[in-house]
Design a protein around this motif. Structure first.
Motif, mmCIF file in Angstrom:
data_model
loop_
_atom_site.group_PDB
_atom_site.id
_atom_site.type_symbol
_atom_site.label_atom_id
_atom_site.label_comp_id
_atom_site.label_asym_id
_atom_site.label_seq_id
_atom_site.Cartn_x
_atom_site.Cartn_y
_atom_site.Cartn_z
ATOM 1 N N ASP A 536 72.197 -29.422 38.069
ATOM 2 C CA ASP A 536 73.081 -28.612 37.407
ATOM 3 C C ASP A 536 73.697 -29.127 36.636
ATOM 4 O OD1 ASP A 536 76.024 -27.550 38.080
ATOM 5 O OD2 ASP A 536 76.522 -28.758 39.482
ATOM 6 N N PHE A 537 73.704 -28.163 35.673
ATOM 7 C CA PHE A 537 73.483 -28.385 33.894
ATOM 8 C C PHE A 537 74.822 -27.802 33.938
ATOM 9 C CE2 PHE A 537 74.367 -25.993 30.098
ATOM 10 C CZ PHE A 537 73.341 -26.221 29.096
ATOM 11 N N LYS A 538 75.646 -27.341 34.638
ATOM 12 C CA LYS A 538 77.421 -27.678 33.872
ATOM 13 C C LYS A 538 77.931 -28.961 34.037
ATOM 14 C CE LYS A 538 81.822 -25.122 34.749
ATOM 15 N NZ LYS A 538 82.589 -24.007 35.538
ATOM 16 N N ALA A 539 77.711 -29.528 35.678
ATOM 17 C CA ALA A 539 77.856 -31.251 35.837
ATOM 18 C C ALA A 539 77.731 -31.768 34.881
ATOM 19 C CB ALA A 539 77.396 -31.603 37.017
ATOM 20 N N GLY A 540 75.942 -31.295 34.402
ATOM 21 C CA GLY A 540 75.596 -32.110 33.167
ATOM 22 C C GLY A 540 76.625 -32.410 32.191
ATOM 23 N N LEU A 541 76.264 -30.848 31.727
ATOM 24 C CA LEU A 541 77.180 -30.716 30.381
ATOM 25 C C LEU A 541 78.377 -31.328 29.807
ATOM 26 C CD1 LEU A 541 77.594 -29.148 27.960
ATOM 27 C CD2 LEU A 541 78.331 -27.261 28.917
ATOM 28 N N VAL A 542 79.195 -31.539 31.048
ATOM 29 C CA VAL A 542 80.912 -32.122 31.133
ATOM 30 C C VAL A 542 80.221 -33.580 31.117
ATOM 31 C CG1 VAL A 542 83.172 -32.995 32.582
ATOM 32 C CG2 VAL A 542 81.666 -30.691 32.440
ATOM 33 N N GLU A 543 79.534 -34.409 31.462
ATOM 34 C CA GLU A 543 79.048 -35.477 31.816
ATOM 35 C C GLU A 543 78.370 -36.077 30.181
ATOM 36 O OE1 GLU A 543 79.137 -39.342 32.475
ATOM 37 O OE2 GLU A 543 80.390 -38.270 33.377
ATOM 38 N N PHE A 544 77.834 -35.407 30.139
ATOM 39 C CA PHE A 544 77.290 -35.267 28.704
ATOM 40 C C PHE A 544 78.177 -35.133 26.999
ATOM 41 C CE2 PHE A 544 74.808 -34.005 24.849
ATOM 42 C CZ PHE A 544 73.851 -35.090 25.249
ATOM 43 N N ASP A 545 78.919 -34.257 27.744
ATOM 44 C CA ASP A 545 80.369 -34.738 26.932
ATOM 45 C C ASP A 545 80.993 -36.108 26.446
ATOM 46 O OD1 ASP A 545 81.608 -32.682 24.498
ATOM 47 O OD2 ASP A 545 83.636 -33.300 25.742
ATOM 48 N N ARG A 546 81.854 -36.769 27.385
ATOM 49 C CA ARG A 546 81.522 -37.465 27.355
ATOM 50 C C ARG A 546 81.533 -38.424 26.684
ATOM 51 N NH1 ARG A 546 82.565 -42.144 30.208
ATOM 52 N NH2 ARG A 546 81.050 -41.024 32.164
ATOM 53 N N LEU A 547 80.586 -38.992 27.332
ATOM 54 C CA LEU A 547 79.073 -40.122 26.665
ATOM 55 C C LEU A 547 78.734 -40.103 25.679
ATOM 56 C CD1 LEU A 547 76.673 -39.713 30.174
ATOM 57 C CD2 LEU A 547 78.268 -41.564 29.890
ATOM 58 N N LEU A 548 78.385 -38.214 25.208
ATOM 59 C CA LEU A 548 78.459 -38.440 23.828
ATOM 60 C C LEU A 548 79.297 -38.616 22.460
ATOM 61 C CD1 LEU A 548 76.406 -37.459 21.598
ATOM 62 C CD2 LEU A 548 77.480 -35.096 21.663
ATOM 63 N N PHE A 549 80.191 -38.544 22.789
ATOM 64 C CA PHE A 549 81.734 -38.345 21.738
ATOM 65 C C PHE A 549 82.157 -40.244 22.166
ATOM 66 C CE2 PHE A 549 81.201 -34.060 21.893
ATOM 67 C CZ PHE A 549 81.091 -34.172 19.936
ATOM 68 N N HIS A 551 79.803 -42.100 22.176
ATOM 69 C CA HIS A 551 78.851 -43.342 21.827
ATOM 70 C C HIS A 551 79.121 -43.122 20.132
ATOM 71 C CE1 HIS A 551 73.777 -43.573 22.047
ATOM 72 N NE2 HIS A 551 74.611 -43.917 21.275
ATOM 73 N N ILE A 552 78.954 -41.825 19.860
ATOM 74 C CA ILE A 552 79.528 -41.707 17.968
ATOM 75 C C ILE A 552 80.418 -42.619 17.696
ATOM 76 C CG2 ILE A 552 80.221 -40.101 16.300
ATOM 77 C CD1 ILE A 552 78.679 -37.451 17.721
ATOM 78 N N GLY A 553 81.415 -42.830 18.497
ATOM 79 C CA GLY A 553 82.614 -43.621 17.933
ATOM 80 C C GLY A 553 81.803 -44.652 18.294
ATOM 81 N N TYR A 554 81.013 -45.225 18.962
ATOM 82 C CA TYR A 554 80.672 -46.369 19.510
ATOM 83 C C TYR A 554 79.804 -47.077 17.757
ATOM 84 C CZ TYR A 554 77.406 -49.685 20.849
ATOM 85 O OH TYR A 554 76.242 -50.945 21.551
#
Length: 832
Positions: A536-549, A551-554
């Motif tokens: 599910d591209f949309k659901a994956g995008l939402v979760e990926f967005d949260r994790l990615l940023f 991760h960047i802060g980390y």
């Protein structure tokens, strides 16, 4: 000047925010407050305020307004990530998912919670386990003569086999409700370690059924019917198990396993039975020549859809149980892997077994690799560290005792700095191994720490290799002449077994430790991969967005922390204690942050290619491994009260670990494949260069002095020997050595005076006997002292002797005539 001060204050403010790792919301709020304060104080005018507010506002809005961020940034990044993410095979995915993450995750993430380590309770031996160690294990050790096992019988004596079966040595991990002993992982480790100090062959015989084998697989995954059928026999010793995994051409690459099980129907006793036609060719299988029950790994295929899913033909790696007398199984021949434990090939062609032979039943079809990986993860955290620790602690006592007894150029060889270079390594490694073994086995009692057990398998066996080599070097000719007196050669010969089994060391270090650790221990990477694989591209995008940023802060936080702690020599890091180890906690936190940043940068710049850059990932794995082993030393130091012996040993160990960490980071940076990233890596990971150079000569010498003077009945001596078998009597290979060592300690002052008097001409004579007579005559020694020295000198000389044999005995060591002529027991059930 004011502007310069303001600039410094702002740099300090933002550096503090990044060092502390504040949230994006806090960072945004502070930035807004700063801009308003600058405008309010007139440091920026109205135009400057508007421009600054617009530039920063747009940028911060892009990151803080989540729907906008997803549309403008994350959507594109998510699409790229999904495309470049490497495909993951079934066995690779199962390996990644197997087991648990534990304390190593704290060390990997750059900000370890030391209180978690200090609060963790090490497993203690139960009363039953202690009694088993003191009685049954001691009794088994007295039955074993390693020369008899490895040279004469090339097998354990029958009475030892019988005792191993009847006393429950093969059922330590089987729960009590199934008739087993139900020992903890730590209890098993202590038993295996003690046996290993007497006989490697016996230790391996006991170790394997309690590690990766049918017993553990049945306990964790077997159906109730399978458990009721097989576990009582395994617990009682009626059944001897083996597990057939490795093939002629397939070791670590299980995906290429050629052994197959094809689902089919056969007529058995007039009834149609759904089952498996198995064809396999396995090698290096411990206990195979004597096994009655075999676990088997194979690729399951169902071409006719008989399991109910016509869409699935290849189910993947599956495990089954079958009796070794099943028609078509060819078993019984032996291999000889440098030691006398049972090992050999197993072959089978069109071997038919019912479908319920699959461990866990048909519903577990295709789950075999995960089963194996989880059980292997736990087993290698117990068995091989136990063998390594036994070797380390055994060589600690043996080699230090020999270094006192053996004299050259008028002094004990342990006083030579050249000898101390190796002797100190033996002592330091033995201390490290004991603490690592205790922490790891205790971890296995709480969870299945897959990454930890991989790293400890590698490092403990490599330390064992070094310890044995140094011991052989110090013993010199005494260690290479085979015979009943030699207590080194069997361990030296068996060493390659530990290096190669349960994942060859070269593969474990370069592929497994960091390859699995980076993904499982990282707080975001595995979840990002799962989000990328979300259909599910949309659901994956939402979760990926949260994790990615997140991760960047980390990553930014770990970069700033690593650089700051490196520049300040870790003075800003926190330590949970105030003692001699405080500074080491701080440096470990610094290197933990450096590892977190280097790992992120490596994964970010190399991507899927990182797993092909094995030397690069191996060096990061070394950093993680030494962080873990160093923390085990700190844990042991706190638990044992920080005795004077612990202070010296722990200081040696920590200086060694910090040097190895820095060396691994240096080589990682120097050889990093992306040259443009090297300056940044060097600046963050090693901003002041390498500062640790390993244990100094003074530290090493202090450790050696403790080793050479250690008393076995001291608190530290008991701790280093509680699970070590120490033979007694002059016919025992270690007994004659320890007896002479204890005699020397008892007469140390008198013997030193005797040697001094002989050296300075105060007594006469060429031989010891003549010198003793002169000492008695001149009143240098009294009669009791002369007798004590005479007895010690006899024992000393006996320790230095090596074996020699008639050619008839070497040609036929089982002949009663040649045995009698050599003084060997004619009854092979008697230990010499």
């Amino acid at each position: 000047m004011t502007g310069f001060i303001i600039a410094l204050l702002l740099i300090g403010l933002y550096w503090t925010l990044l060092y502390r790792g504040v949230s994006l919301a806090v960072f945004t709020g502070v930035t807004a407050a700063v801009v308003v304060a600058l405008a309010a104080t007139g440091l920026i005018g109205p135009v400057g305020f508007v421009i600054t507010a617009l530039v920063l506002g747009l940028g911060l809005a892009l990151f803080n307004i989540v729907p906008l961020r997803r549309r403008v940034l994350t959507h594109r990044l998510y699409g790229i990530f999904r495309k470049i993410l490497p495909e993951m095979g079934q066995t690779e995915q199962q390996a990644l998912e197997a087991g648990d993450v534990w304390w190593e995750a704290e060390l990997f993430r750059g900000r370890p919670d030391w209180q978690q380590l200090l609060d963790f309770q090490l497993t203690r031996l139960s009363e039953r386990e202690q009694a088993f160690l003191d009685n049954e294990t001691e009794q088994l050790c007295t039955m074993l003569d390693d020369w008899q096992v490895n040279f004469e019988l090339k097998d354990l004596p029958e009475e030892a086999w019988e005792y191993i079966r009847n006393a429950g040595f093969l059922s330590m991990l089987i729960p009590k409700e199934h008739g087993g002993l139900g020992f903890s992982a730590y209890g098993q480790s202590c038993v295996v370690a003690k046996i290993a100090t007497r006989s490697i062959a016996a230790a391996v015989t006991v170790m394997v059924p309690n590690s990766l084998g049918p017993g553990e697989l049945l306990v964790h995954y077997g159906t109730k019917e399978q458990q009721d059928k097989w576990l009582p026999g395994l617990a009682s010793g009626r059944e001897l198990p083996c597990f057939a995994l490795t093939g002629v051409e397939v070791g670590s690459d299980a995906a290429k396993m050629p052994d197959t099980g094809v689902v089919c129907k056969r007529s058995v006793d007039g009834e149609e039975v759904l089952g498996l036609s198995l064809t396999f060719n396995k090698r290096y299988i411990t206990l195979a020549p004597v096994a009655t029950l075999m676990g088997l790994a194979f690729r399951l295929k169902d071409p006719d859809g008989l399991l109910g899913d016509p869409e699935t033909v290849d189910y993947g790696i599956t495990c089954a149980l079958l009796a070794t007398d099943t028609p078509g199984v060819n078993i019984g021949r032996r291999s000889y892997p440098g030691n006398a434990f049972m090992n050999g090939p197993i072959e089978g062609r069109d071997v038919f077994v019912p479908i319920d032979a699959i461990i866990g039943g048909p519903k577990q079809a295709g789950n075999g690799w995960r089963m194996l990986f989880e059980c292997l993860s736990a087993g290698r955290g117990v068995s091989l560290p136990a063998l390594s620790t036994a070797t380390g602690k055994g060589m600690y006592g043996i080699t230090s005792a020999y270094s006192r007894i053996r004299r050259q150029f008028g002094t004990e060889i342990g006083n030579f700095e050249g000898v101390q270079e190796g002797l100190g390594v033996i002592g330091g490694y033995a201390y490290i191994l004991e603490n690592v073994r205790n922490l790891t086995a205790s971890g296995v009692d709480h969870c299945t720490p897959a990454v930890v057990t991989a790293m400890i398998k590698y490092h403990s066996t490599e330390m064992m290799r070094t310890v044995i080599n140094h011991s052989m070097d110090i013993h010199s000719g005494r260690g290479i002449i085979m015979g009943p007196r030699n207590y080194l050669a069997a361990a030296y010969q068996a060493l390659p077994v530990a290096i190669t089994v349960e994942g060859a060391n070269v593969m474990t270090r370069s592929l497994m430790v960091f390859g699995q650790g980076a993904i499982r221990c990282h707080p975001y990477v595995y979840s990002e991969m799962e989000a990328a694989h979300n259909p599910d591209f949309k659901a994956g995008l939402v979760e990926f967005d949260r994790l990615l940023f997140s991760h960047i802060g980390y990553s930014v936080n770990r970069m700033v922390r690593a650089f700051t702690l490196g520049v300040t020599n870790a003075k800003l890091a926190k330590a949970p204690v105030k003692n001699e180890m405080t500074v080491y906690y701080r440096h470990l936190e610094r290197f933990s942050a450096a590892l977190a940043f280097c790992s992120d940068l490596a994964m970010g710049t190399l991507g899927g290619a990182l797993k092909l850059k094995e030397s690069t990932s191996a060096r990061l794995g070394d950093v993680l491994s030494h962080l873990y082993m160093a923390s085990a030393t700190l844990k042991g130091f706190e638990v044992n009260g920080g005795t004077e012996e612990d202070k010296v040993h722990a200081r040696w160990a920590m200086e060694y670990h910090l040097h190895e960490i820095e060396q691994a980071l240096h080589e990682f940076v120097r050889n990093y494949p992306v040259k443009a990233a090297r300056p940044l890596l060097r600046c963050v990971a090693l901003p002041r260069g390498r500062r640790f150079h390993g244990p100094s000569d003074a530290t090493n010498s202090a450790l050696c002095r403790m080793m050479l003077g250690m008393k076995l009945d001291s608190e530290f001596g008991r701790r280093m020997t509680y699970d070590i078998y120490i033979g007694r009597g002059e016919n025992d290979p270690t007994g004659r050595l320890i007896g002479a060592y204890e005699k020397l300690q008892a007469i140390d002052d008198v013997y030193s005076e005797f040697l001094r008097a002989a050296k300075h001409g105060e007594i006469e004579g060429e031989s010891v006997e003549q010198q003793l007579a002169s000492a008695l005559e001149r009143g240098v020694l009294d009669a009791g002292q002369v007798d004590a020295i005479r007895e010690y000198d006899r024992m000393r000389y006996d320790v230095l002797l090596t074996d020699d044999f008639s050619k008839e005995y070497l040609a036929n060591p089982l002949s009663e005539d040649t045995r009698r002529a050599e003084g060997r027991p004619v009854d092979l059930r008697q230990a010499s």
